[in-house]
Scaffold this motif. Structure first.
Motif, PDB file in Angstrom:
ATOM      1  N   VAL A   1     -23.508  65.914  27.768  1.00 18.79           N
ATOM      2  CA  VAL A   1     -22.373  64.659  28.541  1.00 18.79           C
ATOM      3  C   VAL A   1     -21.872  63.862  28.094  1.00 18.79           C
ATOM      4  N   SER A   2     -20.606  63.337  28.445  1.00 18.39           N
ATOM      5  CA  SER A   2     -20.476  61.609  28.298  1.00 18.39           C
ATOM      6  C   SER A   2     -21.024  61.106  26.679  1.00 18.39           C
ATOM      7  N   THR A   3     -20.635  62.006  26.366  1.00 23.88           N
ATOM      8  CA  THR A   3     -20.895  61.956  24.721  1.00 23.88           C
ATOM      9  C   THR A   3     -19.201  62.081  24.322  1.00 23.88           C
TER      10      THR A   3
ATOM     11  N   HIS B   1     -15.895  63.892  34.844  1.00 26.79           N
ATOM     12  CA  HIS B   1     -17.132  62.957  33.892  1.00 26.79           C
ATOM     13  C   HIS B   1     -15.444  61.998  33.091  1.00 26.79           C
ATOM     14  N   TYR B   2     -14.633  61.991  33.939  1.00 25.34           N
ATOM     15  CA  TYR B   2     -14.073  61.016  33.479  1.00 25.34           C
ATOM     16  C   TYR B   2     -14.200  59.839  32.816  1.00 25.34           C
ATOM     17  N   GLY B   3     -14.108  58.987  31.944  1.00 25.71           N
ATOM     18  CA  GLY B   3     -13.629  58.216  31.564  1.00 25.71           C
ATOM     19  C   GLY B   3     -15.512  57.316  30.998  1.00 25.71           C
ATOM     20  N   LEU B   4     -16.605  58.638  31.366  1.00 28.25           N
ATOM     21  CA  LEU B   4     -17.395  57.993  31.643  1.00 28.25           C
ATOM     22  C   LEU B   4     -18.516  57.876  30.605  1.00 28.25           C
ATOM     23  N   HIS B   5     -19.618  56.806  29.347  1.00 28.93           N
ATOM     24  CA  HIS B   5     -19.848  57.318  28.610  1.00 28.93           C
ATOM     25  C   HIS B   5     -21.593  56.649  28.891  1.00 28.93           C
ATOM     26  N   ARG B   6     -22.065  57.701  28.504  1.00 31.39           N
ATOM     27  CA  ARG B   6     -24.092  57.501  27.862  1.00 31.39           C
ATOM     28  C   ARG B   6     -23.966  56.133  26.456  1.00 31.39           C
ATOM     29  N   ARG B   7     -24.108  54.892  27.161  1.00 32.08           N
ATOM     30  CA  ARG B   7     -23.692  53.623  26.279  1.00 32.08           C
ATOM     31  C   ARG B   7     -25.372  54.488  24.897  1.00 32.08           C
ATOM     32  N   GLU B   8     -24.963  53.860  23.706  1.00 30.07           N
ATOM     33  CA  GLU B   8     -25.271  53.316  22.442  1.00 30.07           C
ATOM     34  C   GLU B   8     -26.233  52.425  21.948  1.00 30.07           C
ATOM     35  N   LEU B   9     -27.535  53.577  21.691  1.00 30.36           N
ATOM     36  CA  LEU B   9     -28.867  53.129  21.983  1.00 30.36           C
ATOM     37  C   LEU B   9     -28.724  52.024  20.616  1.00 30.36           C
ATOM     38  N   GLU B  10     -29.575  51.429  20.337  1.00 31.99           N
ATOM     39  CA  GLU B  10     -30.120  49.917  18.692  1.00 31.99           C
ATOM     40  C   GLU B  10     -30.336  50.499  17.826  1.00 31.99           C
ATOM     41  N   ASN B  11     -30.749  52.197  18.284  1.00 34.76           N
ATOM     42  CA  ASN B  11     -31.144  53.279  17.468  1.00 34.76           C
ATOM     43  C   ASN B  11     -29.613  53.669  16.711  1.00 34.76           C
ATOM     44  N   GLY B  12     -29.187  53.738  17.746  1.00 30.11           N
ATOM     45  CA  GLY B  12     -27.600  54.775  17.191  1.00 30.11           C
ATOM     46  C   GLY B  12     -27.855  56.178  18.278  1.00 30.11           C
ATOM     47  N   LYS B  13     -28.739  55.993  18.819  1.00 29.16           N
ATOM     48  CA  LYS B  13     -28.702  57.288  19.373  1.00 29.16           C
ATOM     49  C   LYS B  13     -27.821  56.827  21.003  1.00 29.16           C
ATOM     50  N   TYR B  14     -27.415  58.074  21.616  1.00 28.08           N
ATOM     51  CA  TYR B  14     -27.465  58.029  22.736  1.00 28.08           C
ATOM     52  C   TYR B  14     -28.593  57.881  23.581  1.00 28.08           C
ATOM     53  N   GLU B  15     -28.439  56.585  24.805  1.00 27.26           N
ATOM     54  CA  GLU B  15     -29.362  57.289  26.729  1.00 27.26           C
ATOM     55  C   GLU B  15     -29.078  58.230  26.878  1.00 27.26           C
ATOM     56  N   ARG B  16     -30.683  58.703  27.167  1.00 19.71           N
ATOM     57  CA  ARG B  16     -30.651  59.569  28.642  1.00 19.71           C
ATOM     58  C   ARG B  16     -30.036  60.218  29.623  1.00 19.71           C
TER      59      ARG B  16
END
Length: 382
Positions: A176-178, A273-288
């Motif tokens: 979700v949100s990716t 979920h329109y327009g929402l996103h999970r931030r991209e972390l420094e390790n290239g993965k998405y936050e939980r």
């Protein structure tokens, strides 16, 4: 209206509000089907349910207002979880829905509708199917009880949308949100661009996920172990029964209401979920996943109608929480209306963007670049 009510009073209102809302709504089914036959206006009354849901209910939603209460985690949530009435009511709605569905098929064939009336009846019943069948299935398929998950699958079979049972739990809740999630609308994407992609990708993803699941279990994909074959098989049986009972028009009705039930679901997915996103972390993965990754709406009437689906932020953060104990988060992104109002708004893209885009931009001030990410990072979850 309810800002000064304490949590205990709100729990009581909502406890009886769920059955009372549907006790008030279900009589509209025979009313809109039978009224107007003598005067020849039945073709207009066929649209009645649709107009009530997306015309009257949004107005009442704003008049009645929001529900500010959350159940206390220590003193109220344990007992609310154990109260059987909440579980019994969701399961009781399964035979009620099937009875309404078959009766509606009879009306479709016997009510002397012209094409406009037939379309209105299919749209109306399909929309009710989205609210009852798919929305209740959504509540049930997240639970551990086999009775509840099977009831959810049966409801989804009644609207030929069984893939939701697999893709929603194993796909949507993971991604979700990716950019990998077909049910998460991108910023500035119109609902008409979103819908065909959601239908196609989610169907394909469901079969892919079930195949992967069976392979991990050492079982064959095309076999009795594939639950999608069973659920879609039940849909085929239901279509056949409608054909035997009502002829080719019965099959048309069954498939038509299935489409509009799925249409209603995916429009709401667009809203959630329109327009929402999970931030991209420094390790290239998405936050939980957190409550920040779903739009929240706290309007009381539509929350009662939808078994608190609009407290979607809490649902995605804690997917197994039962509807009666879902919480409101002030810090989550907030929709300006209930789902009925937002559904209408979504169907008018310029108006939707004018109202919702500024809210997205305000929520993500300083990191707007991430709203335009592309790519399919299937396993890139932190």
């Amino acid at each position: 209206m309810f800002e000064n009510f304490d949590a205990q009073r709100m729990m009581t209102i909502k406890k009886w509000g769920y059955p009372l809302f549907w006790a008030a709504m279900l009589p509209l089914l025979p009313l809109t089907a039978l009224y107007g036959r003598e005067s020849g206006t039945q073709n207009y009354w066929a649209w009645g349910l649709y107009l009530v849901i997306f015309g009257l209910i949004p107005i009442l939603d704003y008049i009645i207002g929001k529900d500010p209460s959350n159940p206390d985690e220590l003193t109220e949530v344990p007992s609310l979880n154990e109260e059987r009435i909440y579980r019994v009511f969701t399961l009781l709605m399964v035979p009620i829905w099937f009875g309404a569905l078959f009766w509606s098929g009879w009306v479709f064939v016997n009510n002397d509708y012209n094409w406009f009336g037939k379309l209105g009846w299919i749209v109306s019943i399909g929309t009710v199917g989205g609210i009852i069948a798919i929305n209740l299935a959504h509540e049930l398929i997240h639970k551990d009880s086999r009775l509840e998950t099977w009831a959810g699958g049966l409801l989804l079979s009644s609207v030929t949308y069984a893939g939701f049972k697999v893709e929603h739990v194993r796909g949507h809740h993971v991604h979700v949100s990716t950019p990998s999630d077909a049910s998460s609308a991108r910023y500035n994407q119109s609902v008409y661009h979103f819908l065909p992609r959601a239908f196609i990708r989610n169907f394909i993803n469901a079969w892919r996920l079930e195949k992967q699941y069976l392979e991990r279990k050492g079982k064959k994909n095309i076999s009795v172990h594939n639950e999608l074959i069973w659920w879609y098989g039940i849909s085929a049986v239901l279509a056949t029964v409608f054909g035997l009972l009502f002829g080719w028009q019965g099959v048309l009705f069954f498939l038509g209401q299935s489409f509009f039930a799925a249409f209603a679901l995916e429009v709401i997915n667009y809203v959630e979920h329109y327009g929402l996103h999970r931030r991209e972390l420094e390790n290239g993965k998405y936050e939980r996943v957190t409550p920040a990754h779903s739009w929240n709406s706290n309007y009381l009437l539509t929350n009662i109608a939808l078994f608190q689906l609009q407290r979607h932020s809490d649902h995605h953060a804690y997917a197994k929480r039962r509807y009666q104990v879902l919480r409101h988060y002030d810090e989550s992104p907030q929709l300006p209306g209930g789902y009925a109002a937002m559904y209408v708004l979504a169907l008018i893209p310029p108006l939707w963007k004018k109202v919702v885009n500024p809210r997205v931009e305000a929520y993500y001030q300083g990191e707007m670049d991430q709203l335009f990410r592309t790519g399919k990072r299937i396993n890139n979850i932190a």
